[in-house]
Design a protein around this motif. Structure first.
Motif, short mmCIF file in Angstrom:
data_model
loop_
_atom_site.label_atom_id
_atom_site.label_comp_id
_atom_site.label_asym_id
_atom_site.label_seq_id
_atom_site.Cartn_x
_atom_site.Cartn_y
_atom_site.Cartn_z
N GLN A 160 0.82 -1.20 0.00
CA GLN A 160 0.00 0.00 0.00
C GLN A 160 0.86 1.26 0.00
O GLN A 160 0.50 2.27 -0.61
CB GLN A 160 -0.93 0.02 1.20
N ASN A 215 3.13 -0.77 -7.17
CA ASN A 215 1.94 -1.35 -6.55
C ASN A 215 1.39 -2.51 -7.37
O ASN A 215 1.18 -3.61 -6.86
CB ASN A 215 0.88 -0.26 -6.37
N TYR A 245 -5.06 -6.73 2.19
CA TYR A 245 -4.78 -5.57 1.33
C TYR A 245 -6.09 -4.94 0.85
O TYR A 245 -6.20 -3.71 0.81
CB TYR A 245 -3.94 -5.99 0.14
N CYS A 283 -7.18 -1.11 1.76
CA CYS A 283 -7.53 -0.07 0.78
C CYS A 283 -8.85 0.61 1.11
O CYS A 283 -9.11 1.72 0.63
CB CYS A 283 -7.58 -0.67 -0.62
#
Length: 216
Positions: free
Chosen positions: A12, A18, A93, A97
């Motif tokens: 992140q 990414n 993840y 987010c």
């Protein structure tokens, strides 16, 4: 879980790599367990294994990695962690987010450093995802079969004979259908208990959060 959370936090923060990091980290989970087992068998095999060939190149003593009790269980753990850490990473993840950036920025404005932001803001917000991931990994751990069977067949001396392999041995080798059925039902009941505990903890956390919001 720890590796998945650490990788989720690192990816992140990495804005430039990414997408590449996500692809690289996710591909082990997309490989079939049988293929994973064969890959690691070629690495850990005492005769043709890449690891022993590497040790021999540097004139170091080779090891029978899958023939020792401790070495076999460590190898199984390493293979399982390598194969399924991407699942924990993906779930955490995705939840990371969705963390409210306003809360993160507010904590930073109040003087919180990066560790404090992770410890007191992000991890509490990730707790539902963490509990869900723990539950899924627990179920996957109980179901684990391919790696143990293909790498060690439960040996040496039953060091890697875990739940799934034990049930298989009871049913197909010992033909003890009564004990095997009872043991299988017991495992289902235990997993149901784990599900109930996870859901209870999650419900209590949501209730406390709701009551806190109402009080504020």
């Amino acid at each position: 879980m720890l590796l998945g959370l650490l990788l989720a936090l690192l990816v992140q923060r990495s804005k430039r790599f990414n997408r590449l990091a996500q692809v690289v980290l996710l591909w082990p989970a997309m490989v079939a367990p049988v293929v994973v087992s064969l890959i690691w068998l070629l690495i850990l095999s005492p005769n043709i294994g890449v690891l022993n060939k590497l040790l021999d190149t540097f004139m170091l003593p080779t090891q029978d990695w899958l023939g020792m009790e401790v070495g076999a269980i460590v190898a199984i753990v390493i293979v399982d962690v390598w194969h399924w850490t991407p699942v924990a990473f993906l779930m955490l993840y995705t939840a990371l987010c969705a963390v409210d950036e306003e809360a993160v920025e507010a904590a930073r404005c109040d003087g919180a450093n990066e560790w404090q932001v992770i410890r007191y803001v992000k991890i509490p917000m990730l707790m539902p995802a963490i509990l869900g991931t723990i539950f899924i990994r627990a179920v996957m751990g109980v179901k684990a079969f391919d790696e143990m069977y293909l790498l060690t067949a439960g040996g040496p001396n039953n060091a890697t004979t875990l739940v799934s392999l034990h049930i298989r041995d009871v049913f197909f080798d010992q033909l003890n259908y009564g004990y095997g059925s009872a043991f299988s039902v017991l495992i289902v009941l235990l997993m149901s208990l784990i599900i109930a505990l996870v859901l209870t903890v999650r419900t209590l956390r949501h209730s406390r959060f709701f009551m806190r919001e109402v009080q504020e």
